[in-house]
Design a protein around this motif. Structure first.
Motif, PDB file in Angstrom:
ATOM      1  N   PHE A 116       0.827  -1.210   0.000  1.00  0.00           N
ATOM      2  CA  PHE A 116       0.000   0.000   0.000  1.00  0.00           C
ATOM      3  C   PHE A 116       0.858   1.256   0.000  1.00  0.00           C
ATOM      4  N   SER A 117       1.936   1.256   0.779  1.00  0.00           N
ATOM      5  CA  SER A 117       2.797   2.439   0.834  1.00  0.00           C
ATOM      6  C   SER A 117       3.510   2.677  -0.490  1.00  0.00           C
ATOM      7  N   ARG A 118       3.911   1.619  -1.165  1.00  0.00           N
ATOM      8  CA  ARG A 118       4.585   1.787  -2.454  1.00  0.00           C
ATOM      9  C   ARG A 118       3.645   2.304  -3.527  1.00  0.00           C
ATOM     10  N   ARG A 119       2.400   1.888  -3.493  1.00  0.00           N
ATOM     11  CA  ARG A 119       1.470   2.280  -4.546  1.00  0.00           C
ATOM     12  C   ARG A 119       0.900   3.683  -4.349  1.00  0.00           C
ATOM     13  N   CYS A 120       0.600   4.046  -3.098  1.00  0.00           N
ATOM     14  CA  CYS A 120      -0.033   5.351  -2.875  1.00  0.00           C
ATOM     15  C   CYS A 120       0.969   6.468  -2.646  1.00  0.00           C
ATOM     16  N   GLY A 121       2.243   6.155  -2.456  1.00  0.00           N
ATOM     17  CA  GLY A 121       3.250   7.195  -2.310  1.00  0.00           C
ATOM     18  C   GLY A 121       3.479   7.676  -0.901  1.00  0.00           C
ATOM     19  N   VAL A 122       2.934   7.002   0.098  1.00  0.00           N
ATOM     20  CA  VAL A 122       3.154   7.352   1.504  1.00  0.00           C
ATOM     21  C   VAL A 122       4.186   6.392   2.071  1.00  0.00           C
ATOM     22  N   SER A 123       5.123   6.917   2.844  1.00  0.00           N
ATOM     23  CA  SER A 123       6.184   6.070   3.371  1.00  0.00           C
ATOM     24  C   SER A 123       5.616   5.009   4.310  1.00  0.00           C
ATOM     25  N   ARG A 124       6.369   3.932   4.450  1.00  0.00           N
ATOM     26  CA  ARG A 124       5.903   2.818   5.269  1.00  0.00           C
ATOM     27  C   ARG A 124       5.838   3.201   6.745  1.00  0.00           C
ATOM     28  N   GLY A 125       6.806   3.983   7.209  1.00  0.00           N
ATOM     29  CA  GLY A 125       6.787   4.413   8.602  1.00  0.00           C
ATOM     30  C   GLY A 125       5.618   5.335   8.911  1.00  0.00           C
ATOM     31  N   THR A 126       5.326   6.255   7.983  1.00  0.00           N
ATOM     32  CA  THR A 126       4.175   7.144   8.181  1.00  0.00           C
ATOM     33  C   THR A 126       2.877   6.357   8.207  1.00  0.00           C
ATOM     34  N   LEU A 127       2.756   5.389   7.302  1.00  0.00           N
ATOM     35  CA  LEU A 127       1.551   4.567   7.274  1.00  0.00           C
ATOM     36  C   LEU A 127       1.412   3.738   8.547  1.00  0.00           C
ATOM     37  N   ARG A 128       2.522   3.270   9.077  1.00  0.00           N
ATOM     38  CA  ARG A 128       2.469   2.516  10.335  1.00  0.00           C
ATOM     39  C   ARG A 128       1.974   3.402  11.475  1.00  0.00           C
ATOM     40  N   ASP A 129       2.481   4.642  11.561  1.00  0.00           N
ATOM     41  CA  ASP A 129       2.030   5.554  12.614  1.00  0.00           C
ATOM     42  C   ASP A 129       0.551   5.899  12.467  1.00  0.00           C
ATOM     43  N   LEU A 130       0.085   6.026  11.235  1.00  0.00           N
ATOM     44  CA  LEU A 130      -1.330   6.335  11.025  1.00  0.00           C
ATOM     45  C   LEU A 130      -2.215   5.169  11.437  1.00  0.00           C
ATOM     46  N   GLU A 131      -1.781   3.951  11.133  1.00  0.00           N
ATOM     47  CA  GLU A 131      -2.593   2.783  11.472  1.00  0.00           C
ATOM     48  C   GLU A 131      -2.572   2.482  12.963  1.00  0.00           C
ATOM     49  N   LEU A 132      -1.514   2.853  13.637  1.00  0.00           N
ATOM     50  CA  LEU A 132      -1.454   2.652  15.082  1.00  0.00           C
ATOM     51  C   LEU A 132      -2.089   3.794  15.858  1.00  0.00           C
ATOM     52  N   GLY A 133      -2.465   4.866  15.174  1.00  0.00           N
ATOM     53  CA  GLY A 133      -3.069   6.009  15.846  1.00  0.00           C
ATOM     54  C   GLY A 133      -2.081   6.919  16.525  1.00  0.00           C
ATOM     55  N   VAL A 134      -0.796   6.809  16.170  1.00  0.00           N
ATOM     56  CA  VAL A 134       0.216   7.671  16.785  1.00  0.00           C
ATOM     57  C   VAL A 134       0.068   9.104  16.290  1.00  0.00           C
ATOM     58  N   ARG A 140      -2.563  16.791   3.121  1.00  0.00           N
ATOM     59  CA  ARG A 140      -1.899  16.306   1.910  1.00  0.00           C
ATOM     60  C   ARG A 140      -1.874  14.784   1.883  1.00  0.00           C
ATOM     61  N   ILE A 141      -1.502  14.159   2.996  1.00  0.00           N
ATOM     62  CA  ILE A 141      -1.461  12.692   3.042  1.00  0.00           C
ATOM     63  C   ILE A 141      -2.868  12.117   2.923  1.00  0.00           C
ATOM     64  N   MET A 142      -3.823  12.765   3.589  1.00  0.00           N
ATOM     65  CA  MET A 142      -5.196  12.270   3.490  1.00  0.00           C
ATOM     66  C   MET A 142      -5.709  12.371   2.064  1.00  0.00           C
ATOM     67  N   ARG A 143      -5.319  13.432   1.382  1.00  0.00           N
ATOM     68  CA  ARG A 143      -5.726  13.575  -0.011  1.00  0.00           C
ATOM     69  C   ARG A 143      -5.087  12.492  -0.877  1.00  0.00           C
ATOM     70  N   GLN A 144      -3.831  12.135  -0.601  1.00  0.00           N
ATOM     71  CA  GLN A 144      -3.179  11.048  -1.337  1.00  0.00           C
ATOM     72  C   GLN A 144      -3.907   9.726  -1.134  1.00  0.00           C
ATOM     73  N   LEU A 145      -4.277   9.443   0.101  1.00  0.00           N
ATOM     74  CA  LEU A 145      -4.977   8.190   0.378  1.00  0.00           C
ATOM     75  C   LEU A 145      -6.326   8.134  -0.335  1.00  0.00           C
ATOM     76  N   VAL A 146      -7.061   9.238  -0.289  1.00  0.00           N
ATOM     77  CA  VAL A 146      -8.389   9.256  -0.911  1.00  0.00           C
ATOM     78  C   VAL A 146      -8.272   9.133  -2.429  1.00  0.00           C
ATOM     79  N   ASP A 147      -7.323   9.847  -3.030  1.00  0.00           N
ATOM     80  CA  ASP A 147      -7.152   9.766  -4.484  1.00  0.00           C
ATOM     81  C   ASP A 147      -6.746   8.363  -4.923  1.00  0.00           C
ATOM     82  N   PHE A 148      -5.855   7.730  -4.167  1.00  0.00           N
ATOM     83  CA  PHE A 148      -5.437   6.371  -4.521  1.00  0.00           C
ATOM     84  C   PHE A 148      -6.598   5.391  -4.406  1.00  0.00           C
ATOM     85  N   CYS A 149      -7.387   5.533  -3.349  1.00  0.00           N
ATOM     86  CA  CYS A 149      -8.528   4.623  -3.170  1.00  0.00           C
ATOM     87  C   CYS A 149      -9.583   4.844  -4.250  1.00  0.00           C
ATOM     88  N   GLN A 150      -9.784   6.085  -4.661  1.00  0.00           N
ATOM     89  CA  GLN A 150     -10.720   6.340  -5.750  1.00  0.00           C
ATOM     90  C   GLN A 150     -10.239   5.720  -7.051  1.00  0.00           C
TER      91      GLN A 150
END
Length: 420
Positions: A116-134, A140-150
């Motif tokens: 997921f991090s490779r395809r949407c352009g968000v680093s793996r560490g950032t994605l880990r912190d987001l999923e853990l709620g840190v 900008r990152i939220m916009r990247q996630l939404v655009d990739f999911c669309q």
């Protein structure tokens, strides 16, 4: 070269042709103990040549994951499936936004964190912190996630749920502006589209200034948002803001209708309201319904006029039951007793304008006062009785506190009263 086989092959590499001489092994018993060869047991192979793990799994254990076509996952596919399952288990106890991101990645898209991090352009560490709620994702990152999911064809209801969790669950004006900022990409971009500064948009979002409905419609048009739900949120938020300031419900509804039509207080005179009527509403007192019925008919829609009339009559009866404090009448009696004219008092306090004595008249008639005229000074000037002065000052403080709660609810009222 010697091989551990029943025959020993000796090859001479100097010869052009390969000549092999096979000699038998020397007689003797085979090696035993720890030097004995152990038979190797290899797991059976699938049709793709991969190792098939856990063939003899007991029936009581959890079945192995499959790819949805009946075949058992193996190798990297099995490892990725286990990673997704563990991520979904952690999402059950994670914060709402973090859990939604995990479910969107692992359940809907079926991707690991690395994929997921490779395809949407968000680093793996950032994605880990987001999923853990840190951390909470930036716009900008939220916009990247939404655009990739669309782009991946994720259903719109899941994306709307993700936006709602990011901007907030409430339906107030601040959360609405946050959703508009997310759709625009940033608050700076949203402010640029409507021609205002980001600081002004921030003030509207915090509720420091009332947001005009016309500007809210421009913000919705800038990002393609529907104006109907936004107008309902604005109507409810504006009414709650006025009620918190002490407005009667009918008067708060009337001012909301004025704001919806784009009318300020100075525009009501052109609509047909008298100065005395506007002055009474300015100090949160309801004039008779007959004085505002014509203007209310111009502001209200089909079913709103009757509802406003019923609220107005109800609140008007409630205000009539509350006896007036008699502040203005006491000042008038003391002034006549001392033989002082209104113009003399106006000149004494430095009241300017075309008709300065009229301000004193307003104070005496119904207790209304101006910022320039200080009833506390009038109380000290017109009487020398300490008990009478204390009572007048108490009534003045109650009136002045009501004034500050309407105009400046965020200021320190007690401090301003002591200064005055």
């Amino acid at each position: 070269m010697i091989f551990s086989s029943p025959l020993v092959s000796i090859c001479n590499p100097s010869l052009r042709a390969l000549h092999c001489i096979h000699l038998p092994l020397p007689p003797g018993p085979p090696p035993s103990g720890r030097y004995a060869r152990q038979p190797q047991k290899f797991p059976p192979l699938t049709r793709r040549g991969e190792l098939k793990m856990n063939v003899n799994r007991p029936q009581s254990e959890e079945p192995a994951p499959s790819n949805g076509h009946g075949s058992v996952l193996t190798g990297h596919a099995l490892r990725n499936a286990h990673l997704r399952q563990r991520a979904l288990q952690r999402a059950a106890t994670a914060p709402p936004l973090a859990g939604a991101i995990v479910r969107l990645r692992a359940a809907t898209l079926g991707l690991t964190r690395l994929e997921f991090s490779r395809r949407c352009g968000v680093s793996r560490g950032t994605l880990r912190d987001l999923e853990l709620g840190v951390h909470v994702p930036t716009r900008r990152i939220m916009r990247q996630l939404v655009d990739f999911c669309q782009a991946q064809g994720v259903p719109s209801d899941q994306l709307e749920e993700l936006r709602r969790l990011y901007t907030g669950d409430g339906d107030d004006l601040g959360h609405l502006l946050s959703r508009l900022e997310l759709q625009a990409g940033s608050s700076r971009e949203l402010a640029r589209r409507v021609g205002i500064s980001p600081a002004t948009l921030w003030e509207y979002k915090r509720g420091n200034f009332p947001l005009p409905l016309a500007l809210l419609k421009q913000l919705c048009q800038a990002v393609g948002e529907e104006e109907g739900p936004a107008e309902e949120i604005w109507h409810r938020t504006e009414q709650q803001r006025l009620l918190r300031r002490g407005y009667p419900e009918a008067l708060a509804q009337f001012w909301v209708f004025c704001g919806r039509a784009g009318y300020a207080e100075r525009h009501l005179f052109a609509l047909g309201l008298s100065t005395a009527t506007v002055r009474r509403m300015r100090y949160l007192e309801l004039p008779p319904w007959e004085d505002v019925a014509v203007v209310a008919g111009q502001l209200c829609r089909e079913s709103e006029l009757e509802t406003l009339r019923q609220l107005w009559l109800r609140d008007e009866q409630r205000q009539k039951k509350n006896a007036r404090d008699g502040f203005g009448l006491r000042l008038k009696a003391l002034r006549k007793k001392a033989g002082i004219g209104r113009r003399e008092i106006a000149d004494l306090f430095g009241i300017r304008g075309k008709k300065p004595a009229r301000i004193i008249k307003y104070i005496e008639e119904d207790g209304f006062y101006s910022v320039q005229a200080y009833p506390a000074g009038l109380a000290a000037l017109l009487t020398s009785d300490p008990s009478e002065q204390a009572e007048l000052l108490r009534l003045w403080e109650a009136r002045r506190r009501q004034f500050h709660s309407r105009h400046r609810p965020e200021t320190r009222v007690d401090l301003r009263l002591r200064r005055e």
